[in-house]
Write a protein that holds these residues in place. Structure first.
Motif, PDB file in Angstrom:
ATOM      1  N   GLU A 108       0.834  -1.204   0.000  1.00 31.00           N
ATOM      2  CA  GLU A 108       0.000   0.000   0.000  1.00 31.00           C
ATOM      3  C   GLU A 108       0.871   1.258   0.000  1.00 31.00           C
ATOM      4  O   GLU A 108       0.619   2.196  -0.765  1.00 31.00           O
ATOM      5  CB  GLU A 108      -0.894  -0.038   1.247  1.00 31.00           C
ATOM      6  N   LEU A 109       1.904   1.268   0.842  1.00 32.32           N
ATOM      7  CA  LEU A 109       2.805   2.424   0.898  1.00 32.32           C
ATOM      8  C   LEU A 109       3.590   2.588  -0.398  1.00 32.32           C
ATOM      9  O   LEU A 109       3.750   3.703  -0.904  1.00 32.32           O
ATOM     10  CB  LEU A 109       3.771   2.282   2.077  1.00 32.32           C
ATOM     11  N   ARG A 110       4.074   1.485  -0.942  1.00 25.60           N
ATOM     12  CA  ARG A 110       4.847   1.551  -2.189  1.00 25.60           C
ATOM     13  C   ARG A 110       3.982   2.032  -3.349  1.00 25.60           C
ATOM     14  O   ARG A 110       4.466   2.721  -4.249  1.00 25.60           O
ATOM     15  CB  ARG A 110       5.470   0.193  -2.483  1.00 25.60           C
ATOM     16  N   ARG A 117      10.193   8.361  -1.086  1.00 32.63           N
ATOM     17  CA  ARG A 117      10.464   6.934  -1.336  1.00 32.63           C
ATOM     18  C   ARG A 117      10.316   6.108  -0.064  1.00 32.63           C
ATOM     19  O   ARG A 117      10.911   5.064   0.078  1.00 32.63           O
ATOM     20  CB  ARG A 117      11.816   6.740  -1.996  1.00 32.63           C
ATOM     21  N   PHE A 118       9.485   6.595   0.856  1.00 27.60           N
ATOM     22  CA  PHE A 118       9.125   5.858   2.062  1.00 27.60           C
ATOM     23  C   PHE A 118       8.350   4.623   1.640  1.00 27.60           C
ATOM     24  O   PHE A 118       7.505   4.724   0.770  1.00 27.60           O
ATOM     25  CB  PHE A 118       8.247   6.763   2.944  1.00 27.60           C
ATOM     26  N   PRO A 119       8.618   3.478   2.135  1.00 31.43           N
ATOM     27  CA  PRO A 119       9.467   3.091   3.245  1.00 31.43           C
ATOM     28  C   PRO A 119      10.833   2.540   2.830  1.00 31.43           C
ATOM     29  O   PRO A 119      11.616   2.145   3.680  1.00 31.43           O
ATOM     30  CB  PRO A 119       8.659   1.974   3.902  1.00 31.43           C
ATOM     31  N   ASP A 120      11.131   2.515   1.530  1.00 30.31           N
ATOM     32  CA  ASP A 120      12.309   1.785   1.063  1.00 30.31           C
ATOM     33  C   ASP A 120      13.609   2.565   1.040  1.00 30.31           C
ATOM     34  O   ASP A 120      14.674   1.983   1.124  1.00 30.31           O
ATOM     35  CB  ASP A 120      12.042   1.191  -0.321  1.00 30.31           C
ATOM     36  N   GLU A 121      13.541   3.868   0.897  1.00 28.60           N
ATOM     37  CA  GLU A 121      14.768   4.657   0.823  1.00 28.60           C
ATOM     38  C   GLU A 121      14.949   5.424   2.115  1.00 28.60           C
ATOM     39  O   GLU A 121      14.107   6.219   2.497  1.00 28.60           O
ATOM     40  CB  GLU A 121      14.699   5.623  -0.364  1.00 28.60           C
TER      41      GLU A 121
END
Length: 137
Positions: A108-110, A117-121
């Motif tokens: 959902e966030l992606r 670039r939350f949550p990955d960066e």
């Protein structure tokens, strides 16, 4: 005791390696770590509803200091402000719910494709060598 709200699944890698390293090398202040811990304990399915005053009272600090700590955590992409008194904890760090719910929340966030670039960066000081994607969520 787990309490009525269940418990948060916290990344062992984050607790064992990232948080201590950040504290020892002044990447995260003691206050920021305390606020992050408070948020981890408050979350329900990755979402947090709390005012600065509520967090400050529990930590025994001034309300005004909470805003600065939250801003710093948001800049590092450990937390995301959704609206006033509403936050999302990076589910790669900790998540209250089962693995499938965490996976769905990450998707959902992606899908939002946020500029941050939350949550990955994460912030540069939390480089992939310190916080590799394979180690969390």
């Amino acid at each position: 005791m787990l309490g009525a709200d269940g418990y948060s699944l916290v990344s062992n890698y984050f607790v064992r390696r990232v948080l201590p390293y950040c504290l020892m090398h002044d990447i995260i202040s003691k206050l920021q770590a305390a606020v992050l811990s408070n948020l981890i304990g408050r979350q329900k399915k990755g979402k947090i509803e709390a005012t600065h005053a509520e967090i400050a009272e529990e930590l025994g600090v001034k309300r005004t200091s909470i805003g600065h700590a939250l801003d710093a955590l948001c800049e590092k992409n450990l937390v995301r402000k959704v609206k006033r008194s509403s936050y999302q904890l990076n589910p790669r760090v900790a998540y209250n719910g089962n693995g499938q719910e965490q996976h769905n929340f990450l998707a959902e966030l992606r899908a939002l494709a946020l500029d941050s670039r939350f949550p990955d960066e994460l912030a540069p000081e939390l480089t992939l060598s310190l916080f590799p994607r394979s180690e969390v969520g």
